[in-house]
Enzyme design. Structure first.
Site, mmCIF file in Angstrom:
data_model
loop_
_atom_site.group_PDB
_atom_site.id
_atom_site.type_symbol
_atom_site.label_atom_id
_atom_site.label_comp_id
_atom_site.label_asym_id
_atom_site.label_seq_id
_atom_site.Cartn_x
_atom_site.Cartn_y
_atom_site.Cartn_z
ATOM 1 N N LEU A 93 -57.307 3.961 -31.883
ATOM 2 C CA LEU A 93 -55.981 4.191 -32.463
ATOM 3 C C LEU A 93 -56.095 4.943 -33.772
ATOM 4 O O LEU A 93 -57.117 4.894 -34.456
ATOM 5 C CB LEU A 93 -55.268 2.854 -32.654
ATOM 6 C CG LEU A 93 -55.994 1.757 -33.428
ATOM 7 C CD1 LEU A 93 -55.667 1.810 -34.905
ATOM 8 C CD2 LEU A 93 -55.626 0.398 -32.855
ATOM 9 N N TYR A 101 -55.634 19.490 -39.241
ATOM 10 C CA TYR A 101 -56.095 18.101 -39.047
ATOM 11 C C TYR A 101 -56.028 17.349 -40.383
ATOM 12 O O TYR A 101 -55.836 16.130 -40.428
ATOM 13 C CB TYR A 101 -57.509 18.086 -38.455
ATOM 14 C CG TYR A 101 -57.838 16.814 -37.704
ATOM 15 C CD1 TYR A 101 -57.091 16.422 -36.594
ATOM 16 C CD2 TYR A 101 -58.888 15.994 -38.097
ATOM 17 C CE1 TYR A 101 -57.389 15.265 -35.903
ATOM 18 C CE2 TYR A 101 -59.197 14.826 -37.409
ATOM 19 C CZ TYR A 101 -58.435 14.476 -36.306
ATOM 20 O OH TYR A 101 -58.734 13.315 -35.632
ATOM 21 N N LYS A 145 -61.152 10.195 -40.407
ATOM 22 C CA LYS A 145 -62.249 10.154 -39.427
ATOM 23 C C LYS A 145 -63.605 10.141 -40.131
ATOM 24 O O LYS A 145 -64.560 9.520 -39.633
ATOM 25 C CB LYS A 145 -62.153 11.333 -38.450
ATOM 26 C CG LYS A 145 -60.929 11.282 -37.523
ATOM 27 C CD LYS A 145 -60.868 10.014 -36.699
ATOM 28 C CE LYS A 145 -59.818 10.086 -35.600
ATOM 29 N NZ LYS A 145 -59.576 8.781 -34.954
ATOM 30 N N ILE A 184 -56.311 8.092 -24.450
ATOM 31 C CA ILE A 184 -57.757 8.002 -24.227
ATOM 32 C C ILE A 184 -58.124 6.546 -23.911
ATOM 33 O O ILE A 184 -58.972 6.275 -23.057
ATOM 34 C CB ILE A 184 -58.517 8.537 -25.459
ATOM 35 C CG1 ILE A 184 -58.274 10.053 -25.578
ATOM 36 C CG2 ILE A 184 -60.011 8.236 -25.351
ATOM 37 C CD1 ILE A 184 -58.884 10.695 -26.806
ATOM 38 N N ILE A 191 -57.744 16.598 -26.542
ATOM 39 C CA ILE A 191 -57.102 16.219 -25.278
ATOM 40 C C ILE A 191 -55.616 16.068 -25.574
ATOM 41 O O ILE A 191 -55.246 15.520 -26.622
ATOM 42 C CB ILE A 191 -57.657 14.860 -24.777
ATOM 43 C CG1 ILE A 191 -59.163 14.944 -24.507
ATOM 44 C CG2 ILE A 191 -56.917 14.390 -23.537
ATOM 45 C CD1 ILE A 191 -59.798 13.596 -24.128
ATOM 46 N N ARG A 192 -54.763 16.502 -24.670
ATOM 47 C CA ARG A 192 -53.313 16.354 -24.908
ATOM 48 C C ARG A 192 -52.890 14.901 -24.763
ATOM 49 O O ARG A 192 -52.951 14.331 -23.680
ATOM 50 C CB ARG A 192 -52.517 17.220 -23.926
ATOM 51 C CG ARG A 192 -52.522 18.667 -24.310
ATOM 52 C CD ARG A 192 -51.578 19.453 -23.462
ATOM 53 N NE ARG A 192 -50.183 19.223 -23.847
ATOM 54 C CZ ARG A 192 -49.162 19.851 -23.286
ATOM 55 N NH1 ARG A 192 -49.370 20.716 -22.316
ATOM 56 N NH2 ARG A 192 -47.943 19.605 -23.688
ATOM 57 N N THR A 193 -52.446 14.314 -25.864
ATOM 58 C CA THR A 193 -51.949 12.931 -25.872
ATOM 59 C C THR A 193 -50.782 12.874 -26.858
ATOM 60 O O THR A 193 -50.510 13.845 -27.564
ATOM 61 C CB THR A 193 -53.033 11.934 -26.362
ATOM 62 O OG1 THR A 193 -53.347 12.248 -27.716
ATOM 63 C CG2 THR A 193 -54.285 11.962 -25.525
ATOM 64 N N GLY A 209 -54.955 0.535 -28.349
ATOM 65 C CA GLY A 209 -54.576 1.952 -28.389
ATOM 66 C C GLY A 209 -54.050 2.556 -27.106
ATOM 67 O O GLY A 209 -53.972 3.773 -26.987
ATOM 68 N N VAL A 261 -51.995 -2.904 -36.432
ATOM 69 C CA VAL A 261 -53.136 -3.139 -37.328
ATOM 70 C C VAL A 261 -52.715 -3.170 -38.801
ATOM 71 O O VAL A 261 -53.541 -3.407 -39.662
ATOM 72 C CB VAL A 261 -54.284 -2.121 -37.111
ATOM 73 C CG1 VAL A 261 -54.897 -2.278 -35.736
ATOM 74 C CG2 VAL A 261 -53.819 -0.693 -37.363
#
Ligand code: NDP
Length: 260
Positions: free
Chosen positions: A96, A159, A166, A21, A196-198, A14, A69
């Site tokens: 990931l 989301y 999740k 992260i 978190i900004r990703t 990931g 994957v």
């Protein structure tokens, strides 16, 4: 050193860029002394490979392999290489997720069967298939760590289908912990990180508003960093966490306890 992972072999999935992260986790595992294996999602032009290779070079990964994957042959190849080179696995980091952008905004009820399958297969089922492949290689006391988010248990705006993925991922953590614990004390846990900004989070509609909301409401009045998540992963990977399995550990500045 209290937290010492020297001699441990860790496979980290990931890493896309320096905001990932997984990159924060890889760095903290490396600092604690672990030897790293890194997988990246290959693309046709090899751009992702070049980027991740350059980024991770200072950590001297002993293994560097492509792994989508959704590609069982690629997954098998990773574990064959791992077996011949390392012979065992001490730490597995599953970091990931993916959902179609159209499914990360607007009406949840508009989720298509295809979008549902894609999100659940990549973001949740992949943990199970990775653990199945890793099972014969897990060392005594090995640790599996995955990343989840509060949207699994609350209806977080936009989301949507990823919340379902999740929730399935967290249930998988419990079933895998129950399966892998008895024989070799393998522990399986999830870290529920605050926003978190990703690259991945930028696909979720309104992520910046969510970050600002956390900054206003979380007990620590801030969001968390990749390094803080990485430190928690290093702890979970270490014998310091030898009694912890099947859990979801919140690294979110305390946001999940608030009534908002
Ligand atoms: P990144 O975009 O940096 O990482 C997501 C990774 O998943 C990327 O490396 C991506 O590869 C990879 N990926 C996507 N599809 C596949 C696939 N089919 N096979 C293999 N790899 C794939 O984002 P984050 O660091 O934010 O995400 C890491 C994890 O943390 C995810 O599980 C996410 O849900 C979770 N998380 C993130 C939070 C956040 O706010 N950022 C909060 C809580 C949890 P590529 O980019 O090359 O396509």
């Amino acid at each position: 050193m209290l937290l010492d992972l020297s001699g441990k072999k860790a496979l980290v999935t990931g890493i896309a860029n320096n905001r990932s992260i997984a990159w924060g986790i890889a760095r903290q595992l490396h600092l604690a002394g672990a030897e790293l294996g890194v997988t990246y999602l290959p693309d046709e032009k090899g751009r992702f490979e070049a980027k991740v290779r350059e980024l991770t070079a200072p950590l001297n990964p002993g293994l560097f392999l492509p792994m989508d994957v959704q590609n069982p042959d690629q997954m098998q190849a990773v574990f064959q290489q791992l077996e011949s080179q390392w012979g065992q696995l001490d730490i597995l980091v599953h970091c990931l997720a993916f959902a179609n952008k159209a499914d990360l905004a607007g009406d949840f009820s508009a989720t298509t069967a295809q979008g549902f399958r894609t999100a659940l297969e990549i973001s949740a089922y992949s943990l199970t298939s990775l653990c199945h492949l890793a099972k014969p290689l897990f060392s005594q006391g090995a640790s599996v760590i995955t990343l989840t988010y509060l949207g699994s248990e609350r209806a977080v705006p936009n989301y949507n289908v990823m919340g379902l993925a999740k929730a399935a991922l967290e249930a998988s953590v419990r079933y895998l912990a129950a399966e892998l614990g008895p024989e070799k004390q393998v522990r399986v846990n999830a870290i529920s990180a605050g926003p978190i900004r990703t690259l991945a989070s930028s696909a979720v509609g309104g992520i910046l508003e969510m970050i600002h909301h956390v900054e206003e409401k979380a007990p620590l009045r801030r969001t968390v960093t990749q390094q803080e998540v990485g430190n928690t992963a290093a702890f979970l990977a270490s014998p310091l966490a030898s009694g912890i399995s099947g859990q979801v550990l919140y690294v979110d500045g305390g946001y999940c306890i608030t009534g908002l």
